[in-house]
Design a protein around this motif. Structure first.
Motif, PDB file in Angstrom:
ATOM      1  N   UNK A   1      -1.704  -8.812 -75.323  1.00 29.56           N
ATOM      2  CA  UNK A   1      -2.666  -8.921 -74.224  1.00 29.56           C
ATOM      3  C   UNK A   1      -2.041  -8.496 -72.901  1.00 29.56           C
ATOM      4  N   UNK A   2      -0.816  -8.946 -72.632  1.00 27.53           N
ATOM      5  CA  UNK A   2      -0.134  -8.579 -71.393  1.00 27.53           C
ATOM      6  C   UNK A   2       0.068  -7.073 -71.308  1.00 27.53           C
ATOM      7  N   UNK A   3       0.569  -6.452 -72.378  1.00 27.24           N
ATOM      8  CA  UNK A   3       0.756  -5.006 -72.379  1.00 27.24           C
ATOM      9  C   UNK A   3      -0.583  -4.294 -72.190  1.00 27.24           C
ATOM     10  N   UNK A   4      -1.610  -4.794 -72.852  1.00 27.60           N
ATOM     11  CA  UNK A   4      -2.921  -4.146 -72.797  1.00 27.60           C
ATOM     12  C   UNK A   4      -3.461  -4.089 -71.368  1.00 27.60           C
ATOM     13  N   UNK A   5      -3.469  -5.215 -70.675  1.00 28.72           N
ATOM     14  CA  UNK A   5      -4.021  -5.218 -69.316  1.00 28.72           C
ATOM     15  C   UNK A   5      -3.009  -4.691 -68.302  1.00 28.72           C
ATOM     16  N   UNK A   6      -1.716  -4.932 -68.551  1.00 36.59           N
ATOM     17  CA  UNK A   6      -0.693  -4.508 -67.596  1.00 36.59           C
ATOM     18  C   UNK A   6      -0.626  -2.997 -67.434  1.00 36.59           C
ATOM     19  N   UNK A   7      -0.635  -2.266 -68.545  1.00 37.27           N
ATOM     20  CA  UNK A   7      -0.567  -0.806 -68.465  1.00 37.27           C
ATOM     21  C   UNK A   7      -1.905  -0.190 -68.081  1.00 37.27           C
ATOM     22  N   UNK A   8      -2.979  -0.954 -68.173  1.00 33.40           N
ATOM     23  CA  UNK A   8      -4.279  -0.435 -67.735  1.00 33.40           C
ATOM     24  C   UNK A   8      -4.378  -0.383 -66.211  1.00 33.40           C
TER      25      UNK A   8
ATOM     26  N   UNK B   1     -10.769  -2.182 -61.701  1.00 26.36           N
ATOM     27  CA  UNK B   1      -9.396  -2.280 -61.188  1.00 26.36           C
ATOM     28  C   UNK B   1      -9.077  -3.704 -60.749  1.00 26.36           C
ATOM     29  N   UNK B   2      -9.982  -4.324 -59.997  1.00 25.06           N
ATOM     30  CA  UNK B   2      -9.732  -5.674 -59.516  1.00 25.06           C
ATOM     31  C   UNK B   2      -9.620  -6.682 -60.635  1.00 25.06           C
ATOM     32  N   UNK B   3     -10.539  -6.612 -61.603  1.00 28.43           N
ATOM     33  CA  UNK B   3     -10.523  -7.564 -62.712  1.00 28.43           C
ATOM     34  C   UNK B   3      -9.267  -7.423 -63.550  1.00 28.43           C
ATOM     35  N   UNK B   4      -8.915  -6.189 -63.922  1.00 29.92           N
ATOM     36  CA  UNK B   4      -7.756  -5.977 -64.791  1.00 29.92           C
ATOM     37  C   UNK B   4      -6.462  -6.306 -64.056  1.00 29.92           C
ATOM     38  N   UNK B   5      -6.395  -6.030 -62.752  1.00 24.80           N
ATOM     39  CA  UNK B   5      -5.198  -6.405 -61.978  1.00 24.80           C
ATOM     40  C   UNK B   5      -5.014  -7.915 -61.972  1.00 24.80           C
ATOM     41  N   UNK B   6      -6.112  -8.648 -61.757  1.00 25.78           N
ATOM     42  CA  UNK B   6      -6.032 -10.102 -61.795  1.00 25.78           C
ATOM     43  C   UNK B   6      -5.637 -10.591 -63.180  1.00 25.78           C
ATOM     44  N   UNK B   7      -6.185  -9.942 -64.218  1.00 26.00           N
ATOM     45  CA  UNK B   7      -5.843 -10.312 -65.590  1.00 26.00           C
ATOM     46  C   UNK B   7      -4.357 -10.101 -65.868  1.00 26.00           C
ATOM     47  N   UNK B   8      -3.815  -8.992 -65.365  1.00 25.51           N
ATOM     48  CA  UNK B   8      -2.397  -8.697 -65.586  1.00 25.51           C
ATOM     49  C   UNK B   8      -1.514  -9.760 -64.939  1.00 25.51           C
ATOM     50  N   UNK B   9      -1.873 -10.181 -63.723  1.00 25.24           N
ATOM     51  CA  UNK B   9      -1.090 -11.228 -63.062  1.00 25.24           C
ATOM     52  C   UNK B   9      -1.137 -12.541 -63.808  1.00 25.24           C
ATOM     53  N   UNK B  10      -2.324 -12.926 -64.264  1.00 22.58           N
ATOM     54  CA  UNK B  10      -2.471 -14.159 -65.037  1.00 22.58           C
ATOM     55  C   UNK B  10      -1.723 -14.078 -66.366  1.00 22.58           C
ATOM     56  N   UNK B  11      -1.826 -12.934 -67.036  1.00 25.53           N
ATOM     57  CA  UNK B  11      -1.162 -12.768 -68.336  1.00 25.53           C
ATOM     58  C   UNK B  11       0.347 -12.809 -68.197  1.00 25.53           C
ATOM     59  N   UNK B  12       0.874 -12.200 -67.136  1.00 23.18           N
ATOM     60  CA  UNK B  12       2.322 -12.221 -66.916  1.00 23.18           C
ATOM     61  C   UNK B  12       2.812 -13.641 -66.668  1.00 23.18           C
ATOM     62  N   UNK B  13       2.078 -14.401 -65.850  1.00 27.01           N
ATOM     63  CA  UNK B  13       2.465 -15.791 -65.588  1.00 27.01           C
ATOM     64  C   UNK B  13       2.450 -16.612 -66.877  1.00 27.01           C
ATOM     65  N   UNK B  14       1.437 -16.402 -67.708  1.00 26.64           N
ATOM     66  CA  UNK B  14       1.331 -17.134 -68.971  1.00 26.64           C
ATOM     67  C   UNK B  14       2.442 -16.717 -69.933  1.00 26.64           C
ATOM     68  N   UNK B  15       2.724 -15.430 -69.991  1.00 30.33           N
ATOM     69  CA  UNK B  15       3.790 -14.920 -70.855  1.00 30.33           C
ATOM     70  C   UNK B  15       5.130 -15.528 -70.477  1.00 30.33           C
ATOM     71  N   UNK B  16       5.455 -15.526 -69.184  1.00 30.89           N
ATOM     72  CA  UNK B  16       6.746 -16.054 -68.735  1.00 30.89           C
ATOM     73  C   UNK B  16       6.845 -17.557 -68.973  1.00 30.89           C
ATOM     74  N   UNK B  17       5.727 -18.263 -68.816  1.00 28.53           N
ATOM     75  CA  UNK B  17       5.743 -19.711 -68.992  1.00 28.53           C
ATOM     76  C   UNK B  17       5.864 -20.117 -70.457  1.00 28.53           C
ATOM     77  N   UNK B  18       5.272 -19.330 -71.358  1.00 29.62           N
ATOM     78  CA  UNK B  18       5.214 -19.722 -72.772  1.00 29.62           C
ATOM     79  C   UNK B  18       6.267 -19.033 -73.615  1.00 29.62           C
TER      80      UNK B  18
END
Length: 305
Positions: free
Chosen positions: A41-48, A189-206
């Protein structure tokens, strides 16, 4: 207030979006061989994000500004990407893809109900519910009865898919109520950017830092997920939302499973069910019933000449 309906253009875009999202099942399945669902999920939204930034610049649009709009993007990213992508990926590790596809098709039901309750111009009607039911029946026909024999609402994997479907439904309504009038590319752009930030925080935490040392095949499907199934797909998503409304947009979840099956048949030489024609017919009928314009209206008197 005019009720949004499916025009030939919005229907064509809906079919194209179904193709993009249907292919994501193929890409996601390959990526899961090397990465956990949260990291995919992180890769998917991050590279988008950079892809959408390039599209935004090329179109002459500006990056949206203001706390209000970015707060809306943050909620939408959670509802439309982070929650459903993660739940579907986790759910598919414990249940069959056929059952997962049918459960994901309940988004059309949830979408009709949530939009009908919360949006003034998308009233909940018997036609919309009947259309969603007929379309979901078409998905079930294509998948076959065996896909339903293992259904158990106590199963956490199945509940995860249903949770993702409900999240998608609320995302469609949130988009229409909070982001109407915004440019589709800017919204994507706005939605996916927000998703990438949330996904990165979740990835690092878990799980800690994401794995970047990957095989070429894995990188190929990640970029296919990011560019086709996310960046370009969400530009279409917001365009269809503006043209046809949240209820009609979420009918795409009924088209995604048969598209995924067809792609599996073409690319992976999987068996094509004999019932696919009848299933497609039911899905098409469901779209017609939900739209309502081709059905007779009770109580409408003919004009006198």
């Amino acid at each position: 207030m005019t009720t949004p309906r499916l025009s030939p253009l919005s229907l064509a875009l809906l079919l194209l979006l179904a193709l993009m999202w249907g292919s994501s099942f193929l890409f996601f399945e390959i990526a899961l061989r090397a990465l956990p669902p949260l990291t995919v999920t992180l890769h998917r939204v991050g590279w988008a994000v950079p892809v959408l930034w390039l599209i935004l610049r090329a179109s002459g649009q500006r990056i949206p500004r203001g706390w209000g709009v970015w707060g809306a993007y943050l909620v939408l990213g959670l509802l439309n990407n982070v929650i459903p992508f993660t739940l579907i990926g986790w759910g598919q590790t414990s249940i069959e893809s056929g059952l997962a596809a049918i459960l994901n098709g309940t988004t059309a039901f949830f979408g009709a109900i949530v939009a009908g309750l919360l949006l003034a111009d998308e009233r909940l009607t018997a036609g919309k519910l009947a259309g969603a039911a007929i379309g979901l029946g078409g998905v079930a026909v294509i998948m076959g009865p065996s896909a339903l024999t293992s259904f158990d609402p106590r199963d956490l994997g199945q509940l995860a898919i249903l949770g993702a479907a409900l999240s998608y439904a609320f995302a469609g309504v949130w988009s229409r109520s909070r982001l109407s009038g915004q440019d589709p590319i800017a919204n994507a752009f706005g939605m996916v950017s927000a998703s990438a930030g949330l996904s990165l925080a979740l990835q690092l935490a878990v799980l800690g830092p994401p794995k970047l040392s990957l095989a070429l095949e894995t990188w190929a499907v990640i970029f296919a997920l990011a560019v086709l199934s996310t960046a370009l797909a969400y530009v279409l998503y917001f365009r269809i939302l503006a043209l046809a409304g949240a209820t009609n947009l979420l009918m795409v979840t009924l088209l995604v499973p048969p598209v995924a099956i067809l792609l599996g048949w073409l690319v992976l030489d999987e068996t094509l069910p004999a019932s696919v024609g009848a299933g497609f017919g039911l899905i098409a009928l469901g779209l017609v019933v939900s739209d309502g314009r081709l059905l007779p209206r009770r109580g409408k008197k003919p004009a006198s000449g």
